[in-house]
Design an enzyme around this catalytic site. Structure first.
Site, PDB file in Angstrom:
ATOM      1  N   ASP A 201       0.832  -1.198   0.000  1.00 60.40           N
ATOM      2  CA  ASP A 201       0.000   0.000   0.000  1.00 60.40           C
ATOM      3  C   ASP A 201       0.875   1.259   0.000  1.00 60.40           C
ATOM      4  O   ASP A 201       1.858   1.341   0.747  1.00 60.40           O
ATOM      5  CB  ASP A 201      -0.869  -0.028   1.266  1.00 60.40           C
ATOM      6  CG  ASP A 201      -1.820   1.149   1.366  1.00 60.40           C
ATOM      7  OD1 ASP A 201      -2.823   1.154   0.632  1.00 60.40           O
ATOM      8  OD2 ASP A 201      -1.561   2.048   2.198  1.00 60.40           O
ATOM      9  N   GLU A 242      13.113 -14.646   0.813  1.00 61.78           N
ATOM     10  CA  GLU A 242      13.431 -15.744   1.733  1.00 61.78           C
ATOM     11  C   GLU A 242      12.453 -16.902   1.506  1.00 61.78           C
ATOM     12  O   GLU A 242      12.675 -18.016   1.973  1.00 61.78           O
ATOM     13  CB  GLU A 242      13.318 -15.272   3.197  1.00 61.78           C
ATOM     14  CG  GLU A 242      14.383 -14.258   3.606  1.00 61.78           C
ATOM     15  CD  GLU A 242      14.070 -13.607   4.970  1.00 61.78           C
ATOM     16  OE1 GLU A 242      13.169 -14.094   5.698  1.00 61.78           O
ATOM     17  OE2 GLU A 242      14.737 -12.600   5.288  1.00 61.78           O
TER      18      GLU A 242
END
Ligand code: GLC
Length: 515
Positions: A201, A242
Site C-alpha cells: 500500500d 526468503e
C-alpha cells in the site's frame, strides 16, 4: 512455464463488500470462502484481499492496529488459514494488502509513541515541534483533501505527528531501523503462513525527505518518492525472497511513468507495479496506445506490465467512461482490453459484472475521500428473490447496493450468455488456453481512427485484438484470413471475417490464419 503472477488475472476482493456470512451487513472471510466458485469461473490466478487486519476502520482497514491478526469483523486467523487452504486447493494464490507507511493511531506502537517524549517507541513515528508561528512543522498536505494538513498537534506532549492520510493513520518513521526490522517481521509472519504475495500500500510514501523540507518553492515533492525508497524496497524484496515463488505488487501512486518504472528496475524491487497513468487515461485510442507503448519502450526488458483500470479508490469503469450511456459497453471493451494486453490484468470485484458506481445519499456517506460509490456490495441474487441485501447480506448492508441490482446481480448474469459476466468468463477461459495471450509478443498496429489494435503472437498462434474507442463504426481489415474468437457485442455472429465493421465501444479478438 512462466510464474503464476504473469499467467492469469489477479482479482481484487474488497472484503467488506464481497459477501457477508453472519448478517451484520459487512462482508467477511467466511462469506468469501462460500463464493470461491465465482473466482474459479473467472479463472483467476490470484485473489488480492484489501486489509482484513484488526482496525478501528477509520480508513476501512487501511488503518492497521495489529499486522499479525484478523479483525473479528472479518473472522479469525483460523478463517484466513482456511481461506488460503481453500484457494490453494483451487489453484488460486492469495495476496494480502500490506500497509507499511502508517499504522492505526490505536496500534500499540503509536499508543506508546504518543504517551511521552521519552518513550522508546517515540521515534517510531514522525514527531516534530511546530513552526515558529505555532503552525505545523512544514507545508505537507494529507492525500485526502478533506483532511487538510498532514500534521496533527498532540496536546499532552506538545508536538505534531505526521499523517499522509487521516489523523488516525500516523506515518511510521522508516528512517528508524527498528521500524524497518519490525515491519519486515510482519511480512515473514504472513509468508510463513502460506500467503503467496503482498500488495504494498502507498509504496511511494515510504521514503520522504529526512530533512522534512516544505514542498513549496521546490521543483519536486519532499513528502514522497524520496530516493531512499528504492533501498527500502530492496530490503522488503530480500525478505520476500526468503520464501520461494512469492510476488510483490506495489501501489506506486505516481503519475510520472519513469518514476513508477524505477520501482520495477533491476530485478530486485517489485515484481509488478500498478500503473496509475493508465487509470487516469481519457477514453481515447491515441492516449491508450501512447501509455502502452511508453511502458514497452521505457521499462527494462525483464519488467512485466500490470494493467488495471479500476480499484476501490476510483470511480467504477462503467461510470467513469459513461459519457451519456456508453458505460456498460465500455466496461465490456475494457474487459477484453485487459485480457488481451501483454501483462497481468487486475480486476476489481464487480468489474466482471460491469457494475456502475452506487448512489450514496448524504446520510449514508462514510468515507472521508468520496470513495463509497465504488465500494458498494456485490449483488449476488435478485433482490426480488433474495430481499434487499441481494444475497450479499441478510442484514442491512453497510453501503447501499447499486440501483440495478436486480438485473446486474451474479445469478441473473450467470444465466444469460449475453451478459458481461458471461463475456468476462469467456475471455478468462480464452486467456487460460492461449500461450499468445499469456506470454506472447505484442505489436501495436496502425488501424482506423479511434481504433486501438494490436497483435499477440507465440509460435503459430497469432491473435489480433481491437477496440473501437471512437464514436463512429470503423472497418477492421486484417490482411489475412481471420476467425472471430469473441466480440463484446453479443449480437455479432461468430464466423470467418475479412472486413469487419467495429461498432463504437466494441472490442474483438480474432485468430489469424496467415496467407
Ligand atoms: C492506498 C489505499 C487507500 C488507502 C490509502 C491509505 O491508497 O488504496 O484505500 O486509503 O492507501 O492507506
Amino acid at each position: 512455464m512462466s510464474e503464476w503472477w504473469r499467467r492469469g488475472a489477479v482479482y481484487q476482493v474488497y472484503p467488506r463488500s464481497f459477501a457477508d456470512s453472519d448478517g451484520d451487513g459487512v462482508g467477511d472471510l467466511r462469506g468469501l470462502r462460500a463464493h470461491l466458485d465465482h473466482l474459479v469461473e473467472l479463472s483467476v490466478a490470484a485473489v488480492w484481499l484489501s486489509p482484513v487486519f484488526p482496525s478501528p476502520m477509520a480508513d476501512f482497514g487501511y488503518d492497521v492496529a495489529d499486522h499479525c491478526d484478523v479483525d473479528p469483523l472479518f473472522g479469525t486467523l483460523a478463517d484466513l488459514d482456511d481461506l488460503v487452504a481453500d484457494c490453494h486447493a483451487r489453484g488460486i494464490r492469495v495476496v494480502l494488502d500490506w500497509v507499511p507507511n502508517h499504522t492505526s493511531d490505536q496500534h500499540p506502537w503509536f499508543r506508546a509513541s504518543r504517551s511521552s517524549r521519552e518513550d522508546p517507541r517515540r521515534d517510531w513515528y514522525v514527531w516534530r515541534d511546530g513552526a515558529p508561528d505555532g503552525g505545523p512543522p512544514n507545508d505537507w498536505r494529507s492525500e485526502f483533501a478533506a483532511v487538510g494538513p498532514a500534521w496533527t498537534y498532540d496536546e499532552p506532549t506538545g508536538q505534531w505527528y505526521l499523517h499522509s492520510y487521516t489523523p488516525q493513520q500516523p506515518d511510521l518513521d522508516w528512517e528508524n531501523p527498528e521500524v524497518e526490522a519490525a515491519m519486515h517481521d510482519t511480512i515473514r509472519f504472513w509468508l510463513a503462513r502460506g500467503v503467496d504475495g503482498l500488495r504494498i500500500d502507498a509504496l511511494q510514501r515510504l521514503a520522504k525527505d529526512p530533512l522534512l523540507r516544505s514542498n513549496a518553492g521546490s521543483d519536486r515533492r519532499h513528502d514522497q518518492d524520496w530516493r531512499t525508497a528504492h533501498e527500502r524496497l530492496r530490503g522488503i524484496r530480500r525478505v520476500v525472497d526468503e520464501f520461494p515463488d512469492r510476488m510483490v505488487v506495489g501501489e506506486v501512486y505516481l503519475l510520472d511513468l519513469r518514476r513508477v518504472l524505477a520501482y520495477l528496475a533491476g530485478g530486485d524491487q517489485l515484481h509488478l507495479a500498478h500503473n496509475f497513468v493508465f487509470v487516469h487515461l481519457p477514453w481515447d485510442a491515441g492516449a491508450f496506445r501512447t501509455a502502452i507503448e511508453e511502458f514497452e519502450a521505457q521499462a527494462e526488458p525483464e519488467a512485466w506490465p500490470a494493467w488495471f483500470l479500476g480499484n476501490h479508490d476510483h470511480p467504477r469503469i462503467a461510470t467513469r467512461y459513461d459519457d451519456g450511456g456508453h458505460g456498460p459497453a465500455r466496461a465490456r471493451a475494457v474487459a477484453l482490453l485487459l485480457t488481451a494486453l501483454r501483462g497481468t490484468p487486475f480486476l476489481y470485484q464487480g468489474d466482471e459484472l460491469g457494475l456502475p458506481d452506487a448512489v450514496v445519499p448524504p446520510d449514508r456517506v462514510v468515507d472521508v475521500d468520496g470513495r463509497d460509490p465504488e465500494r458498494a456490495p456485490i449483488p449476488w441474487r435478485p433482490p426480488s428473490v433474495a430481499g434487499p441485501g441481494a444475497g450479499f447480506t441478510t442484514g442491512e448492508p453497510w453501503l447501499p447496493l447499486v440501483a440495478d441490482a436486480e438485473r446486474l446481480c451474479v445469478e441473473r448474469q450467470a444465466a444469460d450468455p449475453a451478459s458481461t459476466l458471461s463475456l468476462v468468463r469467456r475471455l478468462a477461459a480464452l486467456r487460460t488456453a492461449s500461450p499468445a495471450l499469456q506470454a506472447g509478443r505484442q505489436r501495436m498496429l496502425d488501424a482506423a481512427p479511434g481504433v486501438l489494435a494490436w497483435l499477440r503472437e507465440d509460435g503459430d498462434e497469432r491473435l489480433l485484438a481491437a477496440v473501437n474507442l471512437g464514436l463512429e463504426p470503423r472497418t477492421l481489415a486484417p490482411d489475412e484470413e481471420a476467425t472471430l474468437l469473441v466480440s463484446t457485442d453479443p449480437a455479432r455472429p461468430s464466423s470467418a471475417v475479412r472486413d469487419l465493421v467495429l461498432q463504437p465501444d466494441e472490442a474483438v479478438l480474432l485468430r489469424l490464419h496467415g496467407g
